[in-house]
Scaffold this motif. Structure first.
Motif, PDB file in Angstrom:
ATOM      1  N   THR A  10      18.838  -1.980  30.064  1.00  0.00           N
ATOM      2  CA  THR A  10      18.784  -0.550  29.733  1.00  0.00           C
ATOM      3  C   THR A  10      19.827  -0.158  28.689  1.00  0.00           C
ATOM      4  OG1 THR A  10      20.273  -0.034  31.574  1.00  0.00           O
ATOM      5  CG2 THR A  10      17.900   0.078  32.001  1.00  0.00           C
ATOM      6  N   GLU A  11      20.801  -1.043  28.467  1.00  0.00           N
ATOM      7  CA  GLU A  11      21.815  -0.799  27.444  1.00  0.00           C
ATOM      8  C   GLU A  11      22.376  -2.130  26.963  1.00  0.00           C
ATOM      9  OE1 GLU A  11      24.798   1.574  29.352  1.00  0.00           O
ATOM     10  OE2 GLU A  11      25.714  -0.139  30.379  1.00  0.00           O
ATOM     11  N   THR A  92      29.370  -0.107  25.068  1.00  0.00           N
ATOM     12  CA  THR A  92      27.973   0.031  25.462  1.00  0.00           C
ATOM     13  C   THR A  92      27.221   0.951  24.500  1.00  0.00           C
ATOM     14  OG1 THR A  92      28.530   1.848  26.962  1.00  0.00           O
ATOM     15  CG2 THR A  92      28.457  -0.373  27.895  1.00  0.00           C
ATOM     16  N   SER A  94      22.997   2.548  24.238  1.00  0.00           N
ATOM     17  CA  SER A  94      21.659   2.580  24.845  1.00  0.00           C
ATOM     18  C   SER A  94      20.647   1.902  23.937  1.00  0.00           C
ATOM     19  CB  SER A  94      21.230   4.022  25.114  1.00  0.00           C
ATOM     20  OG  SER A  94      21.041   4.719  23.890  1.00  0.00           O
ATOM     21  N   CYS A  98      20.551   2.040  19.858  1.00  0.00           N
ATOM     22  CA  CYS A  98      20.634   0.765  19.147  1.00  0.00           C
ATOM     23  C   CYS A  98      19.480   0.616  18.157  1.00  0.00           C
ATOM     24  CB  CYS A  98      20.618  -0.377  20.162  1.00  0.00           C
ATOM     25  SG  CYS A  98      20.913  -2.020  19.444  1.00  0.00           S
ATOM     26  N   ASN A 172      22.673  -8.888  27.866  1.00  0.00           N
ATOM     27  CA  ASN A 172      22.609  -7.661  27.054  1.00  0.00           C
ATOM     28  C   ASN A 172      23.769  -7.578  26.068  1.00  0.00           C
ATOM     29  OD1 ASN A 172      24.665  -7.218  28.894  1.00  0.00           O
ATOM     30  ND2 ASN A 172      24.206  -5.033  29.119  1.00  0.00           N
TER      31      ASN A 172
END
Length: 314
Positions: A10-11, A92, A94, A98, A172
């Motif tokens: 999700t991120e 981080t 999202s 991105c 991620n």
């Protein structure tokens, strides 16, 4: 691990410059912030001067103001998040942010290359003053600028569509300081071969074709310079062209190294430093190379400062 056990991402976590010491990261963020503020102020000053001074309302400065406006948004799309990463450690981002960052980076980069070709064409036509006013009419200038923005935006619109169709699972961590294509594609569990091919072909075509066109125009300019009767005129023209070509070497050299001739052996730190050249350093140099060293621009700036001083201190 089977697909049913994989967790959807999700991120992302941007790991750019994570290997640097914390104090060095803070120092780098302060340096980059100073460069960024100077870039924004320099380009904003150019746009303002072109709008208020009729001596600067010519085709050349019209295209330069377009480039200045572009540079503000181009460097902002990367630099602001980079300051957050280096200054606060919040890495981080999202998925949507991105993807949008990736789109704007490539779309505005493409627009910039097209604008640079238009600007070199304008300078080539300017060698022949009698034909210049007949060819570079306001309508043509507006059409060329609109074409650059529309082409840059639409050529890379496919990227946003295809990125949202990708699925991400597992790791991620993006091994870069922004959402570049190569580290982003490697994280997807979808088939990215089509996206790889389209990106590679389109990047190479845009970069190399614009470079060839610009070099052709500059070769024509240099050929005409060699036939100038006055030595001082040749020296001034050579100085201007050499400064332009120096900044172009930075932009095209970094883009060719990253997107046209990528190497698997380049480390994260090296790749990040090369990327900094065209995301931070090149936009910083542009206002000084193309405008702020120009006597006409300096005169216009002095007039504005003098006018403001009189109004503040009558």
């Amino acid at each position: 691990m089977g697909p049913e056990n994989e967790t959807a991402v999700t991120e992302f976590i941007l790991e750019g410059f994570s290997g640097l010491d914390q104090r060095l990261q803070l120092f780098l963020s302060l340096v980059l912030l100073l460069i960024y503020l100077t870039t924004v102020m320099g380009n904003a000053t150019i746009i303002f001067l072109v709008c208020v001074d009729h001596h600067l309302q010519t085709p050349m400065y019209f295209f330069i103001s377009n480039l200045a406006f572009l540079e503000i948004w181009f460097t902002s799309s990367i630099s602001i998040k980079l300051f957050v990463i280096l200054g606060s450690g919040r890495r981080t981002i999202s998925l949507s942010s991105c993807f949008v960052q990736s789109y704007f980076y490539f779309a505005m980069g493409c627009t910039e290359f097209i604008l640079l070709v238009v600007m070199s064409f304008d300078r080539y036509i300017a060698i022949q003053p009698l034909r210049y006013t007949a060819i570079m009419k306001p309508q043509l200038c507006i059409h060329l600028a609109i074409a650059a923005w529309v082409l840059g935006s639409t050529l890379w619109s496919y990227r946003l569509v295809l990125l949202y169709k990708l699925t991400f699972c597992g790791s991620n961590k993006i091994h870069h300081f922004f959402c570049d294509n190569s580290p982003l594609f490697r994280l997807s569990c979808s088939d990215t071969s089509l996206l790889w091919k389209i990106d590679s072909v389109l990047s190479s075509v845009v970069i190399l074709s614009s470079l060839c066109l610009m070099l052709a125009f500059y070769m024509g300019i240099l050929f005409c310079i060699l036939h100038l009767p006055a030595a001082c005129g040749r020296k001034k023209a050579f100085t201007t062209c050499s400064s332009h070509l120096t900044t172009l070497a930075i932009a095209y050299g970094s883009c060719i190294a990253i997107y046209v001739c990528p190497s698997e052996d380049i480390s994260l730190e090296t790749n990040g430093m090369v990327a900094l050249l065209n995301t931070v350093l090149y936009p910083f140099l542009n206002p000084f190379i193309y405008s702020l060293r120009n006597k006409t621009v300096i005169l216009a700036l002095n007039k504005v400062i003098a006018r403001a001083t009189i109004q503040l201190f009558p």
